[in-house]
Design an enzyme around this catalytic site. Structure first.
Site, PDB file in Angstrom:
ATOM      1  N   GLN A 280     -36.913  -7.737 -29.341  1.00 25.00           N
ATOM      2  CA  GLN A 280     -37.038  -7.718 -27.879  1.00 25.00           C
ATOM      3  C   GLN A 280     -35.727  -8.153 -27.196  1.00 25.00           C
ATOM      4  O   GLN A 280     -35.399  -7.668 -26.106  1.00 25.00           O
ATOM      5  CB  GLN A 280     -38.194  -8.616 -27.448  1.00 25.00           C
ATOM      6  N   GLU A 364      -7.198  -1.465  -6.288  1.00 25.29           N
ATOM      7  CA  GLU A 364      -7.732  -0.884  -5.040  1.00 25.29           C
ATOM      8  C   GLU A 364      -8.611  -1.886  -4.284  1.00 25.29           C
ATOM      9  O   GLU A 364      -9.632  -1.535  -3.705  1.00 25.29           O
ATOM     10  CB  GLU A 364      -8.448   0.446  -5.320  1.00 25.29           C
ATOM     11  N   GLY A 365      -8.172  -3.145  -4.298  1.00 22.04           N
ATOM     12  CA  GLY A 365      -8.892  -4.213  -3.594  1.00 22.04           C
ATOM     13  C   GLY A 365      -9.764  -4.995  -4.553  1.00 22.04           C
ATOM     14  O   GLY A 365     -10.701  -4.445  -5.139  1.00 22.04           O
TER      15      GLY A 365
END
Ligand SMILES: Cc1cc2nc3c(=O)[nH]c(=O)nc-3n(C[C@H](O)[C@H](O)[C@H](O)COP(=O)(O)OP(=O)(O)OC[C@H]3O[C@@H](n4cnc5c(N)ncnc54)[C@H](O)[C@@H]3O)c2cc1C
Length: 381
Positions: A280, A364-365
Site C-alpha cells: 500500500q 522564468e521567475g
C-alpha cells in the site's frame, strides 16, 4: 472550455508523441552523457516544425495557440527536456517579444527564420546583479544617430551560445525605472556582440546557457521592438507570462513520464516475494502522483485556454507555474523513491529528471516571485 481538441491538434500531438518515442527517447541518455545533441536530430526537429509551433502560419509557423502549444509541450516532457529547450526559445521567450509587440516589418524579417529553425532565438533579461529584480538591469543602450550602442552583460541565457537573434532588454533612461527599459532585437553578427562563458550546470546537459556580452554593440534604432523606447519591461513581462503556462505544460508531461515509469517498475520489481506495487505504501505514492498530475493538467489547459480567449491571466499563469513546477519536483522525488537505489543511478532516466526539473522552480521567475505576483493580484484594490 471544449475538452475535445480539434482534429489537427490531435494529429500533431500523436505525431509528436511518436517522434518523442521513436527518435528522441532512444538517444536521451546519450545526449545527457555527451552534453550535446546530434545536429541530425536538430534538423529532424526543424523538419517536424517544432521550432515554429507558436508562430502564426503567415510567418511559416504551425500557428498553435497557447493551449495547442501546451498539448505539444506535454509530449516533449516525456523525454529529455533538453530537446524542448533547443526549440523552446524559438516558440517562447526568443520570439514572443517580436510576435506580441513587434512591428509588421520586424515580424516579417525575423519570424520566418525563427519558425523554420534556421535561426535560434534567445531572450536576454537576466544579469549578474538583476535576477528576480529584473527591473534593476544595468545593460545600457545609448542612441548615437541611427544606432544604439549597447554595453553590459547578460548571463544564464538559454541557447545563448548558439543564438542567432536575441531579444535584449537594456536601459535607455535610468531615471525612469522599469519605464526606462527598452527591448531590442539583436543579431549575433552586430559589431560588439560576443558570447561569454558557457555555464556548467546541474542538469539539462544537452543544451547550454551562456553569457552574452555587449561592448559598444551597434543595434539599429529600427530594431527596437515596436519602435518605441521604454516599453521593454512590459514586453518582457508579457513574454514571461505566456512562458509560465507553457513551461508548466512541460512539467505535466515529465510528471506523467515519471508516473508511467514508476508503475512499470513497481510491477516488475519483486521484493519479499511479491512485486513492490502490492504494498500500500507504493500504491499510495502512485495514487498521489496521479492526483497531482490530473490537477496540474487541468489548470494548465484552463489557463492556456483563458489566454487564448484574450483574458488577463497574470495571476493564473503564476499559479500554474508554481503549482506545476513544485508538483513535478514532488512527483520525481516519489518516482526516485519507488525506483529505490536504481533511481539514484545514472542508468535510470529518473536520476537525470530529478536534477533537470529542479531548474523549473527557478527560471522564468522563481516560485517566490510567482507567489509575489499572485499575492499582489490578490491584495490590489
Ligand atoms: C538554466 C537556466 C536558464 C535560464 N535561462 C534564462 C534565459 O534564457 N534568459 C534570461 O533572461 N534568464 C534566464 N535565466 C535566469 C533566471 O530567470 C533567473 O536565474 C531567475 O529569474 C532568478 O534570478 P537569480 O538567479 O538572480 O536569483 P535571485 O533573484 O538572486 O534570487 C535568489 C533567491 O532569492 C529569492 N528572492 C529574491 N527576491 C525575493 C523577494 N523579494 N522575496 C522573496 N524571495 C526572493 C528568489 O526567489 C531565490 O530563491 C536562466 C536561469 C537558469 C538557471
Amino acid at each position: 472550455m471544449d475538452y475535445e481538441f480539434p482534429e489537427n491538434l490531435r494529429l500533431m500531438r500523436d505525431t509528436a508523441r511518436r517522434f518523442v518515442k521513436n527518435e528522441l527517447e532512444p538517444i536521451s541518455q546519450q545526449v545527457e552523457e555527451e552534453g550535446k545533441m546530434p545536429e541530425s536530430v536538430v534538423q529532424k526537429m526543424r523538419e517536424m516544425g517544432f521550432f515554429g509551433l507558436s508562430i502564426p502560419e503567415e510567418y511559416g509557423g504551425m500557428g498553435l495557440g497557447t493551449l495547442g502549444e501546451c498539448v505539444m509541450n506535454e509530449e516533449f516532457g516525456k523525454t529529455n527536456v533538453c530537446f524542448r529547450s533547443r526549440f523552446g526559445t524559438n516558440n517562447g521567450i526568443g520570439s514572443q517579444g517580436i510576435l506580441i509587440d513587434g512591428t509588421p516589418e520586424q515580424k516579417e524579417k525575423y519570424l520566418p527564420r525563427i519558425a523554420s529553425g534556421e535561426w535560434t532565438a534567445a531572450f536576454a533579461l537576466t544579469e549578474p546583479n538583476a535576477g528576480s529584480d529584473a527591473a534593476s538591469i544595468q545593460t545600457k543602450a545609448e542612441r548615437k544617430g541611427d544606432v544604439y550602442l549597447l554595453n553590459g552583460m547578460k548571463h544564464f541565457i538559454t541557447n545563448g551560445d548558439i543564438a542567432d537573434v536575441v531579444t535584449v532588454m537594456a536601459v535607455t533612461d535610468k531615471t525612469k525605472g522599469p519605464r526606462g527599459v527598452t527591448a531590442f532585437i539583436v543579431e549575433k553578427t552586430f559589431p560588439g556582440y560576443s558570447v561569454g562563458k558557457i555555464d556548467r550546470k546541474m542538469g539539462i546537459h544537452g543544451n547550454n546557457t551562456a553569457e552574452i556580452v555587449f561592448e559598444d554593440c551597434q543595434v539599429p534604432a529600427k530594431n527596437i521592438i515596436g519602435l518605441e523606447e521604454g516599453r521593454g519591461f512590459v514586453t518582457a513581462m508579457k513574454v514571461l507570462e505566456k512562458g509560465r503556462i507553457t513551461i508548466a505544460a512541460v512539467c505535466v508531461g515529465v510528471a506523467q513520464y515519471c508516473l508511467d515509469a514508476s508503475i512499470a517498475y513497481s510491477k516488475q520489481r519483486v521484493q519479499f516475494k511479491k512485486p513492490i506495487c502490492a504494498n500500500q505504501a507504493i500504491q499510495w505514492m502512485l495514487a498521489d502522483m496521479a492526483i497531482s498530475i490530473y490537477t496540474a493538467r487541468q489548470i494548465v489547459y484552463h489557463a492556456a485556454w483563458c489566454r487564448d480567449q484574450k483574458q488577463r491571466v497574470t495571476q493564473q499563469a503564476a499559479m500554474v507555474k508554481v503549482y506545476c513546477t513544485e508538483m513535478v519536483n514532488r512527483v520525481v522525488d516519489s518516482a526516485l523513491q519507488i525506483h529505490g537505489g536504481m533511481g539514484y543511478m545514472k542508468e535510470s532516466p529518473i536520476e537525470r529528471i530529478y536534477r533537470d526539473m529542479r531548474l523549473f522552480r527557478i527560471f522564468e521567475g522563481t516560485s517566490e516571485v510567482q507567489r509575489m505576483v499572485i499575492s499582489r493580484e490578490l491584495l490590489k484594490d
